[in-house]
Enzyme design. Structure first.
Site, PDB file in Angstrom:
ATOM      1  N   GLY A   1      54.624  24.736   6.433  1.00  0.00           N
ATOM      2  CA  GLY A   1      54.207  25.196   5.093  1.00  0.00           C
ATOM      3  C   GLY A   1      54.218  26.718   5.041  1.00  0.00           C
ATOM      4  O   GLY A   1      54.759  27.318   4.105  1.00  0.00           O
ATOM      5  N   HIS A   2      53.648  27.355   6.078  1.00  0.00           N
ATOM      6  CA  HIS A   2      53.662  28.828   6.128  1.00  0.00           C
ATOM      7  C   HIS A   2      55.105  29.334   6.199  1.00  0.00           C
ATOM      8  O   HIS A   2      55.460  30.312   5.536  1.00  0.00           O
ATOM      9  CB  HIS A   2      52.916  29.344   7.364  1.00  0.00           C
ATOM     10  CG  HIS A   2      51.447  29.050   7.370  1.00  0.00           C
ATOM     11  ND1 HIS A   2      50.866  28.175   8.243  1.00  0.00           N
ATOM     12  CD2 HIS A   2      50.438  29.543   6.601  1.00  0.00           C
ATOM     13  CE1 HIS A   2      49.561  28.132   8.043  1.00  0.00           C
ATOM     14  NE2 HIS A   2      49.273  28.948   7.036  1.00  0.00           N
TER      15      HIS A   2
ATOM     16  N   GLY B   1      50.538  29.479  -1.234  1.00  0.00           N
ATOM     17  CA  GLY B   1      50.882  28.072  -1.454  1.00  0.00           C
ATOM     18  C   GLY B   1      50.015  27.437  -2.534  1.00  0.00           C
ATOM     19  O   GLY B   1      48.853  27.789  -2.704  1.00  0.00           O
TER      20      GLY B   1
ATOM     21  N   SER C   1      48.496  21.588   6.492  1.00  0.00           N
ATOM     22  CA  SER C   1      47.313  22.437   6.623  1.00  0.00           C
ATOM     23  C   SER C   1      47.067  22.675   8.111  1.00  0.00           C
ATOM     24  O   SER C   1      47.328  21.783   8.935  1.00  0.00           O
ATOM     25  CB  SER C   1      46.107  21.734   6.012  1.00  0.00           C
ATOM     26  OG  SER C   1      44.912  22.323   6.481  1.00  0.00           O
TER      27      SER C   1
ATOM     28  N   ARG D   1      44.369  22.641   9.428  1.00  0.00           N
ATOM     29  CA  ARG D   1      43.292  21.711   9.830  1.00  0.00           C
ATOM     30  C   ARG D   1      43.837  20.354  10.267  1.00  0.00           C
ATOM     31  O   ARG D   1      43.139  19.600  10.940  1.00  0.00           O
ATOM     32  CB  ARG D   1      42.328  21.491   8.660  1.00  0.00           C
ATOM     33  CG  ARG D   1      41.477  22.702   8.370  1.00  0.00           C
ATOM     34  CD  ARG D   1      40.343  22.329   7.436  1.00  0.00           C
ATOM     35  NE  ARG D   1      39.339  23.371   7.443  1.00  0.00           N
ATOM     36  CZ  ARG D   1      39.350  24.416   6.626  1.00  0.00           C
ATOM     37  NH1 ARG D   1      40.292  24.534   5.726  1.00  0.00           N
ATOM     38  NH2 ARG D   1      38.413  25.330   6.701  1.00  0.00           N
TER      39      ARG D   1
ATOM     40  N   MET E   1      45.914  32.634   7.990  1.00  0.00           N
ATOM     41  CA  MET E   1      44.851  32.660   9.003  1.00  0.00           C
ATOM     42  C   MET E   1      45.414  32.104  10.317  1.00  0.00           C
ATOM     43  O   MET E   1      44.657  31.659  11.184  1.00  0.00           O
ATOM     44  CB  MET E   1      43.645  31.867   8.526  1.00  0.00           C
ATOM     45  CG  MET E   1      43.028  32.504   7.280  1.00  0.00           C
ATOM     46  SD  MET E   1      41.290  32.204   7.076  1.00  0.00           S
ATOM     47  CE  MET E   1      41.268  30.447   6.889  1.00  0.00           C
ATOM     48  N   GLY E   2      46.732  32.114  10.453  1.00  0.00           N
ATOM     49  CA  GLY E   2      47.357  31.659  11.693  1.00  0.00           C
ATOM     50  C   GLY E   2      47.434  30.156  11.788  1.00  0.00           C
ATOM     51  O   GLY E   2      47.345  29.460  10.769  1.00  0.00           O
TER      52      GLY E   2
ATOM     53  N   HIS F   1      52.383  26.618  10.449  1.00  0.00           N
ATOM     54  CA  HIS F   1      53.134  25.369  10.391  1.00  0.00           C
ATOM     55  C   HIS F   1      54.265  25.547   9.397  1.00  0.00           C
ATOM     56  O   HIS F   1      54.431  26.646   8.820  1.00  0.00           O
ATOM     57  CB  HIS F   1      52.213  24.200  10.008  1.00  0.00           C
ATOM     58  CG  HIS F   1      51.350  24.497   8.803  1.00  0.00           C
ATOM     59  ND1 HIS F   1      51.874  24.698   7.546  1.00  0.00           N
ATOM     60  CD2 HIS F   1      50.011  24.649   8.678  1.00  0.00           C
ATOM     61  CE1 HIS F   1      50.903  24.944   6.705  1.00  0.00           C
ATOM     62  NE2 HIS F   1      49.749  24.937   7.364  1.00  0.00           N
TER      63      HIS F   1
HETATM   64  O1  PAF Z   1      44.906  30.649   2.395  1.00  0.00           O
HETATM   65  C1  PAF Z   1      44.550  31.246   3.433  1.00  0.00           C
HETATM   66  O2  PAF Z   1      45.041  30.980   4.537  1.00  0.00           O
HETATM   67  C2  PAF Z   1      43.485  32.319   3.342  1.00  0.00           C
HETATM   68  O3  PAF Z   1      42.537  32.007   2.382  1.00  0.00           O
HETATM   69  C3  PAF Z   1      44.058  33.719   3.108  1.00  0.00           C
HETATM   70  C4  PAF Z   1      44.757  33.828   1.774  1.00  0.00           C
HETATM   71  C5  PAF Z   1      45.023  34.065   4.234  1.00  0.00           C
HETATM   72  C6  PAF Z   1      42.924  34.747   3.127  1.00  0.00           C
HETATM   73  O4  PAF Z   1      42.254  34.754   4.344  1.00  0.00           O
END
Ligand code: PAF
Length: 283
Positions: free
Chosen positions: A36-37, A150, A188, A190, A30-31, A34
Site C-alpha cells: 500500500g505504501h 491513502g 495496513s 497492523r 510510520m514505517g 507494505h
Molecule cells: O497514516 C499514517 O501512517 C500517519 O498517520 C502519518 C500520516 C504518517 C502521520 O504520522
C-alpha cells in the site's frame, strides 16, 4: 538511496534539488512498509523527480501507549522495500523523536471545522491533534510540491486537506485508492499482528462493505447500518466498534440521503486486540 536522520541535513539536500528544478513528492509513513505504501511512492513518481518517504512512529497520535509500544519498527526492511521501487530517486527521512519534537513531546491543538470530532476523533481522543502536528511539521521540513495519502485513512486525508487549506500550506494533497490484498483486506501495518484465525476471517470486512454499498442503492442509511451491525453480531471473532455512513465533506452521519451529496461507509472493529479500519465509496 539516501537516508537522513536529521532535519537540517535533509532540508539542505532537498533545497539543493529544488534549486536544480526538481519537483519533490512526499509520502509520510510510520514505517512497517507494505505494498500500500509502495503504491503511494509509485504515484509520487507520476508528478515528481524525487520522492521523500518519512518513517516515523509519531508518539503524539497514539492514545494507547501499548499500541505505540507494539507498533512494528522495521527500518532495514523498509529501506530494502523502497530500494525495489527506486535505488536513486527515493530519499528516506527516519528522524528520532528528538529531531521532530526537540524539547517537548506534545501535540499542537487544532480545529478542523468539526471533522476531528467524528468517527476516529470520537474514539481516539487527541489523535488528530497528533496527526496535524506531525504532518504540518514534516511539510515544513520537506517542503514538498505534492504529498500522498491513502484513502484507507479517509478521515485523516480530509483532515490533512483541511489543514493545508486553513494554514495556507504550499503543498498539493493527492488521495490514493485503498490498496487491498487479493482477498480484500485493506493493507495496513497492523495486519502483520493479526493471529492466523483473525487474518482468515478478515476478508469478511470488505465483503460486508461491498454488500452494504449495494444495499445503500435502495435502502436508507439506517437500514443498511442495522444490517451491518447484525452481520457483525453473528461473527464472534470480530467486534464492531462503529459503522457509519457519512457525507464525505462534513464526515457527519447521513440522516436523509440526498442525490447531491457523496457518501462513504466507514468501519472500525477489533480483530482480537488489533484495531482495523476500512471504508468504501457508496455513490
Ligand atoms: O497514516 C499514517 O501512517 C500517519 O498517520 C502519518 C500520516 C504518517 C502521520 O504520522
Amino acid at each position: 538511496m539516501k537516508t537522513f536522520y536529521n532535519k537540517i541535513e535533509l532540508s539542505a539536500y532537498i533545497e539543493a534539488l529544488k534549486a536544480k528544478g526538481h519537483s519533490v513528492g512526499f509520502v509520510p509513513t510510520m514505517g512497517a512498509l507494505h505494498n500500500g505504501h509502495l503504491s503511494l511512492v509509485r504515484a509520487g513518481f507520476d508528478k515528481n523527480d524525487v520522492v521523500v518517504v518519512s518513517i516515523f512512529v509519531n508518539p503524539t497520535q497514539f492514545n494507547n501507549s501499548e499500541d505505540l509500544l507494539k507498533y512494528p519498527r522495521t527500518l532495514d526492511d523498509d529501506v530494502a522495500l523502497l530500494n525495489s521501487v527506486s535505488k536513486t530517486a527515493i530519499i528516506v527521512y527516519a528522524p528520532s523523536v528528538e529531531d521532530i519534537y526537540t524539547t517537548k513531546i506534545e501535540a499542537q491543538k487544532f480545529k478542523f471545522d468539526g471533522l476531528e470530532h467524528e468517527m476516529e476523533g470520537a474514539f481516539r481522543a487527541g489523535h488528530f491533534d497528533g496527526v496535524g502536528t506531525i504532518v504540518k511539521r514534516l511539510f515544513e521540513i520537506v517542503k514538498p510540491d505534492y504529498a500522498y495519502f491513502g484513502e484507507k485513512d479517509f478521515q485523516q486525508l480530509q483532515i490533512i486537506r483541511k489543514l493545508v487549506a486553513l494554514h495556507h500550506l504550499p503543498v498539493k494533497i493527492i488521495g490514493c485508492e485503498i490498496y487491498r490484498t487479493d482477498d480484500g483486506l485493506a493493507m495496513s501495518s497492523r495486519n502483520t499482528r493479526l493471529t492466523s484465525q483473525h487474518r482468515a476471517i478478515s476478508p469478511f470486512i470488505y465483503k460486508t462493505l461491498k454488500t452494504a454499498k449495494i444495499k445503500f442503492g435502495t435502502k436508507s442509511a439506517q437500514n443498511v447500518t442495522e444490517w451491518v451491525i447484525k452481520q457483525f453480531k453473528n461473527e464472534s471473532l470480530l467486534e464492531l466498534e462503529y459503522f457509519i455512513i457519512a457525507d464525505i465533506e462534513t464526515l457527519k452521519p447521513v440522516k436523509r440521503k440526498s442525490t447531491k451529496k457523496t457518501y462513504r461507509a466507514f468501519i472500525a472493529l477489533y480483530a482480537g486486540d488489533i484495531r482495523l479500519i476500512d471504508n468504501i465509496a457508496l455513490n
